[in-house]
Design a protein around this motif. Sequence first.
Motif, mmCIF file in Angstrom:
data_model
loop_
_atom_site.group_PDB
_atom_site.id
_atom_site.type_symbol
_atom_site.label_atom_id
_atom_site.label_comp_id
_atom_site.label_asym_id
_atom_site.label_seq_id
_atom_site.Cartn_x
_atom_site.Cartn_y
_atom_site.Cartn_z
ATOM 1 N N GLN A 36 -13.308 31.210 0.350
ATOM 2 C CA GLN A 36 -12.426 31.058 -0.540
ATOM 3 C C GLN A 36 -12.767 30.182 -1.769
ATOM 4 N N ALA A 37 -13.642 29.270 -1.409
ATOM 5 C CA ALA A 37 -14.074 28.705 -2.778
ATOM 6 C C ALA A 37 -14.934 29.477 -3.794
ATOM 7 N N LYS A 38 -15.392 30.552 -3.120
ATOM 8 C CA LYS A 38 -16.133 31.594 -4.076
ATOM 9 C C LYS A 38 -15.205 32.201 -5.001
ATOM 10 N N GLU A 39 -14.256 32.864 -4.087
ATOM 11 C CA GLU A 39 -13.173 33.278 -5.128
ATOM 12 C C GLU A 39 -12.374 32.659 -6.051
ATOM 13 N N LEU A 40 -12.213 31.344 -5.697
ATOM 14 C CA LEU A 40 -11.450 30.514 -6.329
ATOM 15 C C LEU A 40 -12.483 30.161 -7.904
ATOM 16 N N SER A 41 -13.827 29.813 -7.542
ATOM 17 C CA SER A 41 -14.671 29.648 -8.665
ATOM 18 C C SER A 41 -14.835 30.878 -9.685
ATOM 19 N N GLU A 42 -14.523 32.010 -9.132
ATOM 20 C CA GLU A 42 -14.354 33.296 -9.885
ATOM 21 C C GLU A 42 -13.144 33.311 -10.733
ATOM 22 N N LYS A 43 -12.270 32.849 -10.141
ATOM 23 C CA LYS A 43 -10.875 32.870 -10.768
ATOM 24 C C LYS A 43 -10.817 31.915 -11.922
ATOM 25 N N VAL A 44 -11.610 30.736 -11.912
ATOM 26 C CA VAL A 44 -11.745 29.796 -12.866
ATOM 27 C C VAL A 44 -12.711 30.028 -13.882
ATOM 28 N N GLY A 45 -13.325 30.957 -13.590
ATOM 29 C CA GLY A 45 -14.496 31.353 -14.675
ATOM 30 C C GLY A 45 -15.689 30.817 -14.452
ATOM 31 N N SER A 46 -16.146 30.418 -13.152
ATOM 32 C CA SER A 46 -17.480 29.647 -12.871
ATOM 33 C C SER A 46 -17.811 30.459 -11.612
ATOM 34 N N PRO A 47 -18.239 31.631 -11.932
ATOM 35 C CA PRO A 47 -18.753 32.616 -10.761
ATOM 36 C C PRO A 47 -19.941 32.504 -10.440
ATOM 37 N N LEU A 48 -20.375 32.656 -8.979
ATOM 38 C CA LEU A 48 -21.666 32.533 -8.453
ATOM 39 C C LEU A 48 -22.370 33.911 -8.120
ATOM 40 N N SER A 49 -23.510 34.326 -8.581
ATOM 41 C CA SER A 49 -23.973 35.522 -8.013
ATOM 42 C C SER A 49 -24.402 35.414 -6.657
ATOM 43 N N GLU A 50 -24.509 36.477 -5.731
ATOM 44 C CA GLU A 50 -24.621 36.354 -4.366
ATOM 45 C C GLU A 50 -26.021 35.936 -4.029
ATOM 46 N N SER A 51 -27.038 35.697 -4.980
ATOM 47 C CA SER A 51 -28.464 35.178 -4.734
ATOM 48 C C SER A 51 -28.068 33.414 -4.853
ATOM 49 N N GLN A 52 -26.933 33.186 -5.856
ATOM 50 C CA GLN A 52 -26.894 31.894 -6.120
ATOM 51 C C GLN A 52 -26.108 31.388 -4.826
ATOM 52 N N LEU A 53 -25.185 32.149 -4.226
ATOM 53 C CA LEU A 53 -24.404 31.395 -3.336
ATOM 54 C C LEU A 53 -25.416 31.297 -2.062
ATOM 55 N N GLN A 54 -25.965 32.450 -1.665
ATOM 56 C CA GLN A 54 -27.315 32.385 -0.471
ATOM 57 C C GLN A 54 -28.000 31.047 -0.645
ATOM 58 N N GLU A 55 -28.417 30.778 -1.815
ATOM 59 C CA GLU A 55 -29.193 29.398 -2.095
ATOM 60 C C GLU A 55 -28.418 28.326 -1.748
ATOM 61 N N LEU A 56 -27.123 28.163 -2.334
ATOM 62 C CA LEU A 56 -26.225 27.041 -2.210
ATOM 63 C C LEU A 56 -25.917 26.796 -0.580
ATOM 64 N N LEU A 57 -25.632 27.927 0.155
ATOM 65 C CA LEU A 57 -25.158 27.895 1.499
ATOM 66 C C LEU A 57 -26.603 27.357 2.209
ATOM 67 N N LYS A 58 -27.941 27.732 1.860
ATOM 68 C CA LYS A 58 -28.958 27.279 2.594
ATOM 69 C C LYS A 58 -29.212 25.659 2.242
ATOM 70 N N GLN A 59 -29.089 25.416 1.143
ATOM 71 C CA GLN A 59 -29.214 24.170 0.822
ATOM 72 C C GLN A 59 -28.480 22.926 1.337
ATOM 73 N N ASN A 60 -27.102 23.509 1.494
ATOM 74 C CA ASN A 60 -26.119 22.514 2.173
ATOM 75 C C ASN A 60 -25.813 22.884 3.553
ATOM 76 N N GLU A 61 -26.567 23.683 4.197
ATOM 77 C CA GLU A 61 -26.447 24.163 5.552
ATOM 78 C C GLU A 61 -25.018 24.547 5.981
ATOM 79 N N LEU A 62 -24.234 25.504 5.152
ATOM 80 C CA LEU A 62 -23.029 25.948 5.120
ATOM 81 C C LEU A 62 -23.114 27.496 5.604
ATOM 82 N N SER A 63 -22.190 27.861 6.194
ATOM 83 C CA SER A 63 -21.990 29.318 6.264
ATOM 84 C C SER A 63 -20.832 29.811 5.369
#
Length: 361
Positions: A36-63
């Motif tokens: 949902q956070a990814k969808e929201l960031s896209e809505k407010v004009g701050s989108p993440l690419s797929e590679s950026q998202l995967q790096e963010l998940l990895k760095q912060n130990e999230l799924s």
Amino acid sequence: MAEGLPRSSCPQTRSKSRKEFSIFEDKNDGTISVKQAKELSEKVGSPLSESQLQELLKQNELSIESRISYQQYIDLFLKTESELSNDHNRIGELRDKFQRYDVDKNGYISLNEAQWALQMELNISDKTALRLLNQFVKLDYEQFMEFYEKIQQKKVEIYQKFGKFDQDMDSMISPEEAHTILHKEFGFDKERSMAMVNRFDKNKDGLVSYIEFAEFYMAVEERKVSIKGRIRAAFQLFDKEQQGYVTLEQACQILQGYLGFSKAKANDTIQLYDKNKDGKIDYEEFLEFFSMIEEERQYLLTEFTKYDMDKDGQLSYQEFKDMLISKGYSEHEIKTLMAGYDIEDCGYLHFDEFKQFLNFS
């Protein structure tokens, strides 16, 4: 976004995003999912690419299904105006690069065009670039963005490695500096290190400049992959119980069997590689230990081949005599040595007998 650093946003963006965040709070517990956070960031004009998202998940130990608070959302997903401006400039740079390397203007980067891009960006030869493009397929603009990002990462990697080799920081790598690293990682002797430097020293000034270093580094990395594969296989061969180490007794047997060392010489040698003196050779210690073995075995083979004049895979008494006469041995001493090391009593020294002769001390 700098690696390992959280995102932040300006007050105006925060105010707007707080309202948007509330809409996504489906469990009314102050959290939303990463999806949902990814969808929201896209809505407010701050989108993440797929590679950026995967790096963010990895760095912060999230799924993708992890729940995050509003503050976490702000820190991880929202960009500042400065970041957005940098992104805009970066997009422009990527577009310019794509147009430059899309020579035939068909909207794709072909193998030849990608090869040229690598040559230009990394200062490497066409052959090295082609090796790096193993199993390459043509790239559209989106794929080129990821490709170009990897090129930039490789640039940084090369720059950092150059600094590791250039110990006196004079912007040149001397044979001595190269040998320090090559000996540690591969067990190179000075002669082989010098040969490596000469191979990539294009202007023959006896040094490797930063421009020459990219080719040098690629060759080192390729050798590292090859050697470490063999080292891993050898380590697993001797660490049969998968304990994560080779015992000193096993290491001693390796030196005696592979190199013909006497037990005393093997024991003395092993002490040099048991760095932490725990009575074991762990994998990190084994890297240097095995490199030494390969180097020593290559030396033995070179010496054996040098004196095996008829190339029949064995040293006759005359060949053995010619070798030792030049080193000052008397004929009586040579006969005694031949009898002592000709274990099969066939009048010849095979390689296993020869290596014992050179190393049994």
